[in-house]
Design a protein around this motif. Structure first.
Motif, PDB file in Angstrom:
ATOM      1  N   GLN A 330       0.871  -1.138   0.142  1.00 46.93           N
ATOM      2  CA  GLN A 330       0.027   0.093   0.125  1.00 46.93           C
ATOM      3  C   GLN A 330       0.832   1.169  -0.214  1.00 46.93           C
ATOM      4  O   GLN A 330       0.445   2.251  -0.419  1.00 46.93           O
ATOM      5  N   ALA A 331       1.873   1.184   0.525  1.00 48.42           N
ATOM      6  CA  ALA A 331       2.941   2.297   0.712  1.00 48.42           C
ATOM      7  C   ALA A 331       3.774   2.520  -0.460  1.00 48.42           C
ATOM      8  O   ALA A 331       4.666   3.739  -0.792  1.00 48.42           O
ATOM      9  N   TYR A 332       3.799   1.787  -1.347  1.00 51.25           N
ATOM     10  CA  TYR A 332       4.913   1.685  -2.613  1.00 51.25           C
ATOM     11  C   TYR A 332       4.251   2.765  -3.278  1.00 51.25           C
ATOM     12  O   TYR A 332       3.096   2.902  -3.798  1.00 51.25           O
ATOM     13  N   SER A 333       5.237   3.558  -3.675  1.00 49.96           N
ATOM     14  CA  SER A 333       4.796   4.902  -4.316  1.00 49.96           C
ATOM     15  C   SER A 333       5.197   4.917  -5.843  1.00 49.96           C
ATOM     16  O   SER A 333       6.460   4.956  -6.152  1.00 49.96           O
ATOM     17  N   TRP A 334       4.340   4.777  -6.750  1.00 51.32           N
ATOM     18  CA  TRP A 334       4.652   4.854  -8.344  1.00 51.32           C
ATOM     19  C   TRP A 334       3.289   4.948  -8.773  1.00 51.32           C
ATOM     20  O   TRP A 334       2.372   4.810  -8.434  1.00 51.32           O
ATOM     21  N   ALA A 335       3.224   5.199 -10.303  1.00 51.14           N
ATOM     22  CA  ALA A 335       2.130   5.661 -11.038  1.00 51.14           C
ATOM     23  C   ALA A 335       1.399   4.219 -11.344  1.00 51.14           C
ATOM     24  O   ALA A 335       0.366   4.661 -11.869  1.00 51.14           O
ATOM     25  N   GLY A 336       1.755   3.036 -11.166  1.00 46.66           N
ATOM     26  CA  GLY A 336       0.975   1.995 -11.559  1.00 46.66           C
ATOM     27  C   GLY A 336      -0.014   1.430 -10.401  1.00 46.66           C
ATOM     28  O   GLY A 336      -0.331   2.123  -9.534  1.00 46.66           O
ATOM     29  N   LYS A 337      -0.181   0.086 -10.661  1.00 44.63           N
ATOM     30  CA  LYS A 337      -1.202  -0.401  -9.485  1.00 44.63           C
ATOM     31  C   LYS A 337      -0.776  -1.728  -8.924  1.00 44.63           C
ATOM     32  O   LYS A 337      -0.099  -2.465  -9.622  1.00 44.63           O
ATOM     33  N   ILE A 338      -0.746  -1.888  -7.634  1.00 44.84           N
ATOM     34  CA  ILE A 338      -0.506  -3.191  -7.026  1.00 44.84           C
ATOM     35  C   ILE A 338      -1.389  -3.782  -6.341  1.00 44.84           C
ATOM     36  O   ILE A 338      -2.102  -2.908  -5.433  1.00 44.84           O
ATOM     37  N   GLU A 339      -1.506  -5.104  -6.499  1.00 47.64           N
ATOM     38  CA  GLU A 339      -2.692  -5.827  -5.818  1.00 47.64           C
ATOM     39  C   GLU A 339      -2.053  -6.878  -5.213  1.00 47.64           C
ATOM     40  O   GLU A 339      -1.247  -7.861  -5.979  1.00 47.64           O
ATOM     41  N   PHE A 340      -2.479  -7.506  -4.118  1.00 46.07           N
ATOM     42  CA  PHE A 340      -2.064  -8.751  -3.785  1.00 46.07           C
ATOM     43  C   PHE A 340      -3.497  -9.658  -2.887  1.00 46.07           C
ATOM     44  O   PHE A 340      -4.372  -9.062  -2.676  1.00 46.07           O
ATOM     45  N   GLU A 341      -3.334 -10.995  -3.256  1.00 46.83           N
ATOM     46  CA  GLU A 341      -4.132 -11.799  -2.493  1.00 46.83           C
ATOM     47  C   GLU A 341      -3.704 -13.075  -1.998  1.00 46.83           C
ATOM     48  O   GLU A 341      -2.518 -13.612  -2.443  1.00 46.83           O
ATOM     49  N   SER A 342      -4.271 -13.586  -0.731  1.00 46.82           N
ATOM     50  CA  SER A 342      -3.976 -14.893  -0.218  1.00 46.82           C
ATOM     51  C   SER A 342      -4.662 -15.866  -0.966  1.00 46.82           C
ATOM     52  O   SER A 342      -5.609 -16.044  -1.474  1.00 46.82           O
ATOM     53  N   ILE A 343      -3.688 -16.786  -1.362  1.00 44.34           N
ATOM     54  CA  ILE A 343      -4.197 -17.952  -2.305  1.00 44.34           C
ATOM     55  C   ILE A 343      -4.182 -19.435  -1.651  1.00 44.34           C
ATOM     56  O   ILE A 343      -4.728 -20.191  -1.983  1.00 44.34           O
ATOM     57  N   PHE A 344      -3.451 -19.419  -0.241  1.00 46.06           N
ATOM     58  CA  PHE A 344      -3.323 -20.478   0.434  1.00 46.06           C
ATOM     59  C   PHE A 344      -2.961 -20.333   1.809  1.00 46.06           C
ATOM     60  O   PHE A 344      -2.078 -19.312   2.159  1.00 46.06           O
ATOM     61  N   SER A 345      -3.614 -20.984   2.728  1.00 47.93           N
ATOM     62  CA  SER A 345      -2.894 -20.716   4.338  1.00 47.93           C
ATOM     63  C   SER A 345      -3.041 -22.238   5.008  1.00 47.93           C
ATOM     64  O   SER A 345      -4.303 -22.795   4.872  1.00 47.93           O
ATOM     65  N   ARG A 346      -2.146 -22.407   5.707  1.00 50.25           N
ATOM     66  CA  ARG A 346      -2.159 -23.569   6.544  1.00 50.25           C
ATOM     67  C   ARG A 346      -1.706 -23.406   7.782  1.00 50.25           C
ATOM     68  O   ARG A 346      -0.405 -23.348   8.023  1.00 50.25           O
ATOM     69  N   PRO A 347      -2.654 -23.631   8.657  1.00 51.77           N
ATOM     70  CA  PRO A 347      -1.620 -23.604  10.325  1.00 51.77           C
ATOM     71  C   PRO A 347      -0.829 -24.788  10.583  1.00 51.77           C
ATOM     72  O   PRO A 347      -0.869 -25.699   9.679  1.00 51.77           O
ATOM     73  N   PRO A 348      -0.035 -24.524  11.657  1.00 54.17           N
ATOM     74  CA  PRO A 348       0.870 -25.540  11.977  1.00 54.17           C
ATOM     75  C   PRO A 348       0.241 -26.889  12.173  1.00 54.17           C
ATOM     76  O   PRO A 348      -1.039 -26.833  12.819  1.00 54.17           O
ATOM     77  N   THR A 349       0.900 -27.953  12.057  1.00 47.37           N
ATOM     78  CA  THR A 349       0.372 -29.350  12.553  1.00 47.37           C
ATOM     79  C   THR A 349       1.509 -29.760  13.652  1.00 47.37           C
ATOM     80  O   THR A 349       2.539 -29.629  13.525  1.00 47.37           O
ATOM     81  N   HIS A 350       0.584 -30.221  14.684  1.00 48.40           N
ATOM     82  CA  HIS A 350       1.437 -30.927  15.783  1.00 48.40           C
ATOM     83  C   HIS A 350       0.938 -31.932  15.996  1.00 48.40           C
ATOM     84  O   HIS A 350      -0.366 -32.396  16.427  1.00 48.40           O
ATOM     85  N   PHE A 351       2.069 -32.943  16.130  1.00 46.52           N
ATOM     86  CA  PHE A 351       1.710 -34.478  16.233  1.00 46.52           C
ATOM     87  C   PHE A 351       1.399 -34.665  17.836  1.00 46.52           C
ATOM     88  O   PHE A 351       2.351 -34.279  18.668  1.00 46.52           O
ATOM     89  N   PRO A 352       0.566 -35.957  18.120  1.00 45.46           N
ATOM     90  CA  PRO A 352       0.383 -36.043  19.687  1.00 45.46           C
ATOM     91  C   PRO A 352       1.541 -36.559  20.408  1.00 45.46           C
ATOM     92  O   PRO A 352       2.531 -37.064  19.713  1.00 45.46           O
ATOM     93  N   ALA A 353       1.691 -36.204  21.744  1.00 47.34           N
ATOM     94  CA  ALA A 353       2.815 -36.668  22.273  1.00 47.34           C
ATOM     95  C   ALA A 353       3.085 -37.898  22.462  1.00 47.34           C
ATOM     96  O   ALA A 353       4.154 -38.532  22.548  1.00 47.34           O
ATOM     97  N   ALA A 354       1.817 -38.765  22.628  1.00 42.94           N
ATOM     98  CA  ALA A 354       1.948 -40.163  22.922  1.00 42.94           C
ATOM     99  C   ALA A 354       2.639 -40.656  21.450  1.00 42.94           C
ATOM    100  O   ALA A 354       3.602 -41.786  21.639  1.00 42.94           O
ATOM    101  N   MET A 355       2.311 -40.132  20.282  1.00 38.78           N
ATOM    102  CA  MET A 355       2.887 -40.782  19.141  1.00 38.78           C
ATOM    103  C   MET A 355       4.523 -40.411  19.083  1.00 38.78           C
ATOM    104  O   MET A 355       5.435 -41.160  18.659  1.00 38.78           O
ATOM    105  N   LEU A 356       4.656 -39.360  19.480  1.00 38.05           N
ATOM    106  CA  LEU A 356       6.185 -38.826  19.306  1.00 38.05           C
ATOM    107  C   LEU A 356       7.051 -39.889  20.436  1.00 38.05           C
ATOM    108  O   LEU A 356       8.262 -40.142  20.126  1.00 38.05           O
ATOM    109  N   ALA A 357       6.492 -40.285  21.530  1.00 35.40           N
ATOM    110  CA  ALA A 357       7.132 -40.883  22.562  1.00 35.40           C
ATOM    111  C   ALA A 357       7.240 -42.484  21.828  1.00 35.40           C
ATOM    112  O   ALA A 357       8.367 -42.996  21.944  1.00 35.40           O
ATOM    113  N   LEU A 358       6.316 -42.835  21.118  1.00 38.99           N
ATOM    114  CA  LEU A 358       6.643 -44.223  20.533  1.00 38.99           C
ATOM    115  C   LEU A 358       7.638 -44.135  19.373  1.00 38.99           C
ATOM    116  O   LEU A 358       8.394 -44.967  19.284  1.00 38.99           O
TER     117      LEU A 358
END
Length: 436
Positions: A330-358
């Protein structure tokens, strides 16, 4: 009470003994042989493998896996996303333990990424057979469809559609660079295996363990042969569109140009600077795909589109990055146009403690018997099918080192002993889960 306790202790000892016997019956040479055989499907002269999903080499590789699984006493089924399942029966019909990975590769990939996990699962089946072990639960090995996502997007189609079948209709409309629909390629793949019965998707699983090469340098640098994967880091993807005005490269004065490439490069420099100064190693930033229009040597670029891939083990770091991305564009200064969009988002995966112990117990026994360093707990920086299975059942992963951290490359390599140790750890974990 004491008698019940003694019976419980005896059962526990029997289960542990079975896990150890399975681990000890893994065969190094048998594993190496099938790795080499599978690599011939799509094999390249430089030692790499080109086996994109649902291409002819991939369909031939699938037939090889079907025949291999049947030779080891497995029944074979396939679902609507062409995921292949190889089943060793248990003494009950309880939900099975799942292992495996994917057999498709990048356009120029190696022989281990994905394929190792599938073949490792089939080696576990062979070890259980050799040891004469009967498990309470069935053991299933899966070869997921289109994990790589290089021919059809997005990646991990097979595992995500298995967990959530409502994804499949949209996936079927994905088109490759030659205009082929995923749905049409899928139908051809299903028609190619008329001898394989169809099965429902989203079937219950008691647990899942995926064995994979690390695809990074952490284990090799630490001189550690096995990694206990605690989870998979969060990721967000963005598309940035920069629109200027195309013009003649020789006649338009520099100070009058609305050069989309100049603006895109300026944005890229600010994003890299943010990563280096504000985030450091907490954030991994990649500007991976660039498209320039009209893409002519003597024309000022009128439009540039590029993608941003950011990853972190800390979701808040990505929240902060997105705020910075908005501010920068938004702050970029020039005569043209800049647009952005989010195309993918994935939260972190945490494996269970019991599985990690095994997994830690399984890896520790394998590495200690080889007089090697204890396993290392670590986070995966790459996507894996396990991140979707973690929504479906208790899930875990095991890593083995990648030489030089190289993957998605013909030079991809892991030492044979480390591949062997990974399967030994997998055999212990799968057998333990199959008797629970």
């Amino acid at each position: 009470m004491n008698k019940e306790l003694n019976v419980s202790n005896l059962e526990q000892r029997d289960q542990t003994a079975a896990s150890e016997r399975a681990q000890d019956h893994v065969q190094h040479d048998r594993l190496q042989s099938v790795i080499a055989e599978l690599a011939t499907f799509g094999g390249r002269s430089d030692g790499g493998v080109s086996r994109e999903t649902l291409t002819d080499p991939d369909l031939q590789a699938r037939r090889y896996l079907i025949d291999l699984a049947r030779s080891r006493g497995c029944s074979v089924t396939i679902d609507d996303c062409a995921n292949l399942f190889f089943r060793r029966p248990g003494t009950s019909d309880l939900p099975p333990v799942l292992t495996g990975s994917h057999a498709d590769t990048q356009p120029v990939g190696g022989k281990l990424d994905g394929a190792y996990g599938v073949l490792a699962g089939l080696e576990v089946i062979a070890a259980l057979n050799d040891a004469g072990i009967k498990t309470l639960r069935p053991v299933e090995v899966v070869a997921w469809t289109n994990e790589e996502g290089c021919r059809f997007g997005p990646g991990a189609m097979g595992s995500s559609a298995f967990v959530d079948p409502s994804c499949l209709p949209a996936y079927r409309n994905s088109v490759d660079a030659k205009g082929v629909r995923f749905g049409d390629a899928l139908e051809l793949a299903l028609e190619a295996v008329p001898d394989v019965p169809r099965r429902p998707m989203a079937e219950p699983m008691s647990a899942c363990v995926e064995l994979h090469i690390e695809q990074g340098p952490v284990l090799e640098r630490a001189l550690v042969p096995l990694g206990v994967v605690t989870g998979i880091q969060s990721v967000r993807w963005y598309r940035i569109q920069v629109t200027g005005t195309a013009g003649h490269a020789g006649t338009m004065p520099m100070d009058e140009r609305v050069d989309a490439m100049a603006a895109a490069v300026g944005l890229a420099q600010q994003l890299y600077a943010y990563q280096a100064v504000e985030a450091g190693e907490k954030l991994r930033l990649t500007l991976g795909r660039w498209q320039v229009s009209p893409n002519s040597i003597n024309t000022i670029p009128g439009a540039v589109e590029f993608t941003v891939d950011v990853r972190s083990v800390d979701e808040q770091v990505l929240v902060q990055f997105e705020a910075a991305l908005k501010q920068i564009t938004q702050a970029y200064s020039w005569a043209g146009k800049i647009e952005f969009e989010s195309i993918f988002s994935r939260p972190p995966t945490h494996f269970p403690a019991a599985m990690l112990a095994l997994i830690e117990r399984a890896c520790t026994r394998a590495s200690s018997r080889a007089s090697l360093a204890a396993p290392l707990r670590m986070t995966s920086g790459a996507f894996h099918d396990a991140m979707y299975l973690a929504e479906h059942c208790p899930t875990a992963m095991i890593f083995v080192p990648s030489k030089g951290g190289v993957s998605h490359n013909a030079a991809e390599e892991t030492a044979p002993q480390e591949l062997f140790l990974g399967v030994q750890a997998l055999a212990y974990a799968v057998t333990s889960l199959a008797n629970a």
